[in-house]
Enzyme design. Structure first.
Site, PDB file in Angstrom:
ATOM      1  N   HIS A   1      -2.316   8.178   5.882  1.00 52.16           N
ATOM      2  CA  HIS A   1      -2.602   6.880   5.262  1.00 52.16           C
ATOM      3  C   HIS A   1      -4.037   6.479   5.607  1.00 52.16           C
ATOM      4  O   HIS A   1      -4.813   6.141   4.723  1.00 52.16           O
ATOM      5  CB  HIS A   1      -1.597   5.841   5.752  1.00 52.16           C
ATOM      6  CG  HIS A   1      -1.687   4.547   5.012  1.00 52.16           C
ATOM      7  ND1 HIS A   1      -1.595   4.465   3.641  1.00 52.16           N
ATOM      8  CD2 HIS A   1      -1.856   3.260   5.458  1.00 52.16           C
ATOM      9  CE1 HIS A   1      -1.695   3.200   3.266  1.00 52.16           C
ATOM     10  NE2 HIS A   1      -1.864   2.448   4.350  1.00 52.16           N
TER      11      HIS A   1
ATOM     12  N   LYS B   1      -9.224   8.346   1.758  1.00 51.16           N
ATOM     13  CA  LYS B   1      -9.822   7.012   1.706  1.00 51.16           C
ATOM     14  C   LYS B   1     -11.248   6.982   2.247  1.00 51.16           C
ATOM     15  O   LYS B   1     -11.980   6.018   1.986  1.00 51.16           O
ATOM     16  CB  LYS B   1      -8.954   6.024   2.489  1.00 51.16           C
ATOM     17  CG  LYS B   1      -7.606   5.705   1.840  1.00 51.16           C
ATOM     18  CD  LYS B   1      -6.838   4.680   2.640  1.00 51.16           C
ATOM     19  CE  LYS B   1      -5.462   4.394   2.052  1.00 51.16           C
ATOM     20  NZ  LYS B   1      -4.527   5.536   2.246  1.00 51.16           N
TER      21      LYS B   1
ATOM     22  N   CYS C   1       0.801  -1.223   0.000  1.00 52.34           N
ATOM     23  CA  CYS C   1       0.000   0.000   0.000  1.00 52.34           C
ATOM     24  C   CYS C   1       0.838   1.280   0.000  1.00 52.34           C
ATOM     25  O   CYS C   1       0.284   2.383  -0.041  1.00 52.34           O
ATOM     26  CB  CYS C   1      -0.932   0.004   1.193  1.00 52.34           C
ATOM     27  SG  CYS C   1      -1.942  -1.485   1.283  1.00 52.34           S
TER      28      CYS C   1
ATOM     29  N   THR D   1      -8.740   1.072   9.589  1.00 58.14           N
ATOM     30  CA  THR D   1      -8.615  -0.120  10.426  1.00 58.14           C
ATOM     31  C   THR D   1      -8.319   0.324  11.867  1.00 58.14           C
ATOM     32  O   THR D   1      -7.650   1.337  12.081  1.00 58.14           O
ATOM     33  CB  THR D   1      -7.476  -1.042   9.948  1.00 58.14           C
ATOM     34  OG1 THR D   1      -6.236  -0.338   9.991  1.00 58.14           O
ATOM     35  CG2 THR D   1      -7.743  -1.531   8.536  1.00 58.14           C
ATOM     36  N   PRO D   2      -8.819  -0.419  12.847  1.00 58.06           N
ATOM     37  CA  PRO D   2      -8.587  -0.012  14.241  1.00 58.06           C
ATOM     38  C   PRO D   2      -7.106   0.127  14.583  1.00 58.06           C
ATOM     39  O   PRO D   2      -6.675   1.135  15.146  1.00 58.06           O
ATOM     40  CB  PRO D   2      -9.250  -1.139  15.044  1.00 58.06           C
ATOM     41  CG  PRO D   2     -10.340  -1.636  14.144  1.00 58.06           C
ATOM     42  CD  PRO D   2      -9.773  -1.553  12.753  1.00 58.06           C
TER      43      PRO D   2
ATOM     44  N   THR E   1       2.112  -7.826   8.513  1.00 59.95           N
ATOM     45  CA  THR E   1       0.886  -7.101   8.149  1.00 59.95           C
ATOM     46  C   THR E   1       0.496  -6.005   9.136  1.00 59.95           C
ATOM     47  O   THR E   1      -0.219  -5.080   8.760  1.00 59.95           O
ATOM     48  CB  THR E   1      -0.299  -8.084   8.022  1.00 59.95           C
ATOM     49  OG1 THR E   1      -0.487  -8.757   9.277  1.00 59.95           O
ATOM     50  CG2 THR E   1      -0.029  -9.102   6.928  1.00 59.95           C
TER      51      THR E   1
ATOM     52  N   PHE F   1       1.793  -3.303   3.894  1.00 60.30           N
ATOM     53  CA  PHE F   1       2.131  -4.613   4.439  1.00 60.30           C
ATOM     54  C   PHE F   1       3.619  -4.873   4.215  1.00 60.30           C
ATOM     55  O   PHE F   1       4.175  -4.544   3.165  1.00 60.30           O
ATOM     56  CB  PHE F   1       1.322  -5.702   3.734  1.00 60.30           C
ATOM     57  CG  PHE F   1      -0.077  -5.890   4.269  1.00 60.30           C
ATOM     58  CD1 PHE F   1      -0.611  -5.038   5.209  1.00 60.30           C
ATOM     59  CD2 PHE F   1      -0.862  -6.941   3.811  1.00 60.30           C
ATOM     60  CE1 PHE F   1      -1.899  -5.219   5.700  1.00 60.30           C
ATOM     61  CE2 PHE F   1      -2.145  -7.145   4.284  1.00 60.30           C
ATOM     62  CZ  PHE F   1      -2.676  -6.281   5.228  1.00 60.30           C
TER      63      PHE F   1
ATOM     64  N   GLU G   1      -0.888   5.131  13.372  1.00 56.53           N
ATOM     65  CA  GLU G   1      -0.525   6.329  12.621  1.00 56.53           C
ATOM     66  C   GLU G   1      -0.637   7.582  13.479  1.00 56.53           C
ATOM     67  O   GLU G   1       0.211   8.479  13.396  1.00 56.53           O
ATOM     68  CB  GLU G   1      -1.407   6.468  11.381  1.00 56.53           C
ATOM     69  CG  GLU G   1      -0.989   7.649  10.503  1.00 56.53           C
ATOM     70  CD  GLU G   1      -1.648   7.643   9.150  1.00 56.53           C
ATOM     71  OE1 GLU G   1      -1.150   8.376   8.263  1.00 56.53           O
ATOM     72  OE2 GLU G   1      -2.649   6.927   8.948  1.00 56.53           O
TER      73      GLU G   1
ATOM     74  N   HIS H   1      -9.649   2.184  -0.245  1.00 55.44           N
ATOM     75  CA  HIS H   1      -8.204   1.977  -0.252  1.00 55.44           C
ATOM     76  C   HIS H   1      -7.788   1.436  -1.616  1.00 55.44           C
ATOM     77  O   HIS H   1      -8.092   0.286  -1.959  1.00 55.44           O
ATOM     78  CB  HIS H   1      -7.823   1.007   0.861  1.00 55.44           C
ATOM     79  CG  HIS H   1      -6.360   0.935   1.146  1.00 55.44           C
ATOM     80  ND1 HIS H   1      -5.398   1.505   0.325  1.00 55.44           N
ATOM     81  CD2 HIS H   1      -5.674   0.343   2.169  1.00 55.44           C
ATOM     82  CE1 HIS H   1      -4.198   1.274   0.825  1.00 55.44           C
ATOM     83  NE2 HIS H   1      -4.341   0.569   1.937  1.00 55.44           N
TER      84      HIS H   1
END
Length: 436
Positions: free
Chosen positions: A329, A361, A188, A333-334, A296, A424, A340, A366
């Site tokens: 970014h 996003k 990504c 996601t939790p 990941t 990832f 970040e 994404h």
């Protein structure tokens, strides 16, 4: 002194539009490109939503034969690059097909002159138009053919069609670009890494102009199954797919798969001015690091991304307190959003709560390998127009994310902005962009 690098062209094909102008207008308006998946059965999948490119006509860019050879990711990449190069004032070259090689003719190869035209030495122009996953559609199709009908049913164009560097090769052939040209893959962070690496090449004198960006078109049954089984994907919220991507919101549950491409023409400043190109923004600095911790999951304390940000600022000669906008970014996601925020807090301290942030996003999902490129284009547009696009779906800001999230389009006086990406493998890349 390092050679300064400017952006002289931008191009985008994404869930919010088939060009950069439409994409930017829809971002400013806070529109979502997320919808239900309709291209394949979803009844056994853990998520049935995605953000797809709509109404794209590949016939504007490729012949029917070429369109069959290349995968969708290459189609989108070429379209974005054509738009960016057109804005930069760089035209394709006219060539005669290589009549003695049918395969080469179908793949777009040709013979012709590479002499400088219009003040542009095409031996000094390169292309890092990259993808993280390549032509997933071609791979699935050809493997299916082999399984059903035997290996002799596999197309002779399978290898050139599926190779990740296909877009960079096609663009280079179309425009006669003989500088550095290849594919760079870092999940990504692919698009952002391609921009940073292209800037590095120009600074080092390896090229005067680079087409840089990223793309992905991997919304297929098996990829959605893979991400879904890893419990990484979001679902529609109260039956509404447009509310699913919600970076920094307390109810965020995962990311929304998207497809698209973004391309930027990067150029040494004096070279651009000498040929009359208009700078849209400077790429003032970049930083590239690796978490070296998990395949990941991001570094729990955001250390790798923080280091990338610090290096980007140092290279730009910019202190953290001059940054007026952050495009994060922010996958929704939790774990990712939380890490970040910690990274940003390491770099910007308490001032982070007063720096405007908006997550692209939230509207287009994404784009994986294409995300960093399209989001960097959004930053270039912010610097050019002095406007920030909103983040949508932030209904209740996560208490752990004390941020100035832009909820509606905002007029600003902006000189420096930051773009962050993470992928990832623990790959991080940050850019500092400056108003032209």
């Amino acid at each position: 002194m390092r050679r300064r690098v400017v952006v002289t062209g931008i191009g985008a094909v994404c869930p919010l539009g088939n060009d950069a102008v439409t994409t930017w207008q829809n971002l400013l308006a806070g529109r979502s490109g997320v919808d239900f998946i309709r291209g394949f059965p979803v009844d056994k999948l853990r998520s049935d939503i995605a953000a797809s490119v709509k109404g794209f006509d590949v016939g504007k860019y490729l012949s029917p034969k070429e369109a069959d050879i290349y995968g969708r990711v290459t189609h989108l990449s070429l379209a974005a690059a054509v738009e960016a190069l057109r804005e930069a004032g760089i035209a394709p070259i006219q060539r005669a097909p290589a009549a003695d090689d049918e395969a080469a003719e179908g793949a777009g190869a040709a013979a012709g002159s590479t002499a400088p035209a219009g003040g542009l030495d095409r031996t000094r122009v390169g292309c890092l138009m990259s993808t993280g996953m390549g032509s997933v559609d071609i791979f699935e199709e050809q493997v299916g053919r082999s399984a059903a009908r035997g290996p002799r049913a596999v197309s002779p164009y399978f290898i050139p069609g599926v190779m990740p560097n296909g877009a960079a090769a096609l663009i280079s052939m179309r425009y006669g670009l003989m500088g550095p040209s290849y594919n760079l893959a870092s999940a990504c962070a692919t698009g952002t890494h391609s921009i940073a690496t292209s800037v590095l090449m120009i600074e080092a004198g390896e090229a005067d102009v680079m087409v840089a960006g990223g793309a992905e078109a991997a919304t297929r049954l098996n990829t959605v199954a893979g991400f879904g089984n890893a419990k990484a994907l979001a679902k529609a919220v109260d039956g509404d797919p447009t509310r699913a991507s919600r970076p920094f919101d307390r109810r965020r549950q995962g990311f929304v798969m998207g497809e698209g491409a973004g391309a930027l023409v990067l150029e040494e400043e004096q070279h651009a001015r000498a040929r009359g190109a208009t700078p849209l923004a400077y790429v003032a600095g970049f930083g590239m690091t690796t978490d070296a911790e998990h395949l990941t999951r991001p570094h729990s304390g955001g250390l790798g991304l923080a280091l990338a940000l610090e290096r980007a600022l140092a290279r730009a000669g910019a202190a953290p307190d001059v940054i007026g906008y952050i495009n994060p970014h922010a996958t929704s996601t939790p774990q990712g959003d939380a890490a970040e925020v910690l990274a940003l807090r390491r770099v910007f301290g308490e001032r982070l709560a007063r720096i405007p942030i908006s997550a692209t996003k939230s509207m287009m999902g994404h784009l994986l390998g294409g995300a960093g490129a399209v989001e960097t284009i959004a930053v270039v547009c912010s610097l050019r127009d002095q406007l920030l696009h909103p983040s949508i779906n932030v209904e209740e800001l996560d208490p752990e994310c004390s941020l100035d999230v832009v909820r509606e389009r905002r007029q600003v006086d902006l000189r420096y902005a930051v773009k962050c990406s993470a992928g990832f493998g623990g790959h991080n890349c940050a850019l500092v962009l400056e108003r032209a």
